[in-house]
Design an enzyme around this catalytic site. Structure first.
Site, short mmCIF file in Angstrom:
data_model
loop_
_atom_site.label_atom_id
_atom_site.label_comp_id
_atom_site.label_asym_id
_atom_site.label_seq_id
_atom_site.Cartn_x
_atom_site.Cartn_y
_atom_site.Cartn_z
N GLY A 264 29.78 55.92 39.35
CA GLY A 264 30.97 55.69 38.55
C GLY A 264 30.56 55.31 37.14
O GLY A 264 31.23 54.53 36.46
N ALA A 265 29.46 55.89 36.67
CA ALA A 265 28.85 55.47 35.41
C ALA A 265 29.62 55.89 34.16
O ALA A 265 29.34 55.39 33.07
CB ALA A 265 27.42 55.99 35.31
N GLY B 260 32.91 55.50 33.92
CA GLY B 260 34.06 54.61 33.79
C GLY B 260 33.78 53.47 32.84
O GLY B 260 32.63 53.24 32.43
N ASN C 261 40.62 53.64 47.21
CA ASN C 261 39.27 53.28 46.80
C ASN C 261 38.33 53.16 47.99
O ASN C 261 37.12 53.40 47.86
CB ASN C 261 39.29 51.98 45.99
N HIS D 108 38.53 37.45 45.26
CA HIS D 108 38.55 37.82 43.85
C HIS D 108 39.93 38.42 43.60
O HIS D 108 40.14 39.63 43.67
CB HIS D 108 37.45 38.83 43.53
#
Length: 316
Positions: free
Chosen positions: A8-9, A11, A98, A178
């Site tokens: 996912g570089a 993004g 996801n 989170h």
């Protein structure tokens, strides 16, 4: 040679982590993994970053790729890929779509980088940590979510700025989800070695307001600029550097619990852990007051409910 791959570089988070990590000059190669249709964008990112790194005499190899074979020999594979959270969206709204992405990537990592550590940044991160753990078949010590590390850094900064004191004097931690059910460990927070409950008596400190601000931090940033960017990127890069340098720092990350804290089982949740080059060396025992323990259990139940729904969906 230390190699880190980022899935996912292209993004916002992925490329910022890559640049931050490259500038730290602690890795030899970063693989910019992207879907085939995004490889040229990844290549453009590497060209741009090479120009910047040259100004600081940093020689880090940047490799754009859509080939799973290029994950081979990665020390860490970071998964940031997924549908980004938009204003008004709860992290849980992203869970099922996801999870399909994380499930696919975790299985491929197990084949092509079987000795790596999987680090999860895709939201909802606690749920995705369990998905990656189950799908990869890795030992749980090598599947780590970014958890509450960023939340803990934010709370530390809030206290520091509110009372105008150096942040190194603030020792605080956030555990739990989170998300909306994060649990600030105020009972264990100290400022200059003084417990917060005593320190707060001598200064004008609205702790409940700071906690409320903390829980809305991500959505506040998204509402104003469209996405969180620098905070998550630096927090993730910090986690990666902590692992690859084998520094044995205690950071709050998401990990699959099997009774280590509060008799909580079968759920990934934010807890303090000692990080080493082999992943999680130890889950750190923590003291909670009655309120914090109650909130932590609620967080665990909420995460587990969503996780069970997601795993059921993946198996259908």
């Amino acid at each position: 040679m230390v190699k880190v791959s980022i899935m996912g570089a292209t993004g916002v988070i992925g490329k910022n982590v890559a640049f931050t990590l490259a500038r730290a000059d602690t890795v030899d190669e970063i693989v910019f993994f992207a879907r085939e249709q995004s490889v040229e964008k990844a290549r453009g990112e590497t060209f741009d970053m090479y120009d910047a790194l040259a100004a600081e005499d940093i020689d880090c190899r940047l490799t754009p790729s859509s080939d799973y074979e290029d994950l081979k020999n990665s020390a860490i594979v970071l998964i940031t890929a997924g549908i980004p959270r938009e204003e008004g969206m709860n992290r849980r709204d992203l869970a099922i779509p996801n999870a399909k992405i994380v499930d696919e990537y975790a299985k491929q990592i197990a084949v092509h980088a079987p000795d790596s550590i999987i680090l999860i940044a895709t939201n909802p991160v606690d749920v995705m940590t369990t998905v990656a753990y189950k799908s990869s078949g890795f030992p749980k010590s090598r599947v780590i979510g970014i958890g509450n590390h960023l939340d803990s850094l934010r709370l530390k900064a809030y206290f520091s700025k509110h009372i105008n004191i150096n942040s190194s004097e603030v020792h605080t931690r956030v555990i739990g989800e989170h998300g909306d059910h994060m649990v600030p460990l105020l009972s264990s927070t100290t400022i200059g070695g003084i417990p917060l409950k005593y320190f707060a008596k001598s200064v004008d400190m609205e702790v409940p307001r700071l906690v409320k601000r903390l829980k809305k931090a991500g959505n506040t940033i998204i509402s104003k600029k469209g996405a969180t960017e620098y905070g998550p990127a630096f927090a993730i890069s910090n986690l990666i550097s902590t692992i690859i340098t084998d520094s044995h720092k205690i950071l709050t990350v998401s990990n699959y619990l099997e009774g280590e804290i509060g008799d909580i089982y079968d759920v990934s949740i934010g807890v303090p852990a000692v990080l080493s080059k082999n992943g999680i060396a130890m889950i750190v025992p923590i003291h909670m007051n009655d309120f914090e323990e109650h909130e932590f259990r609620i967080a665990a139940n909420v995460i587990k409910e969503t996780t069970d729904e997601v795993l059921k969906s993946l198996n259908e």
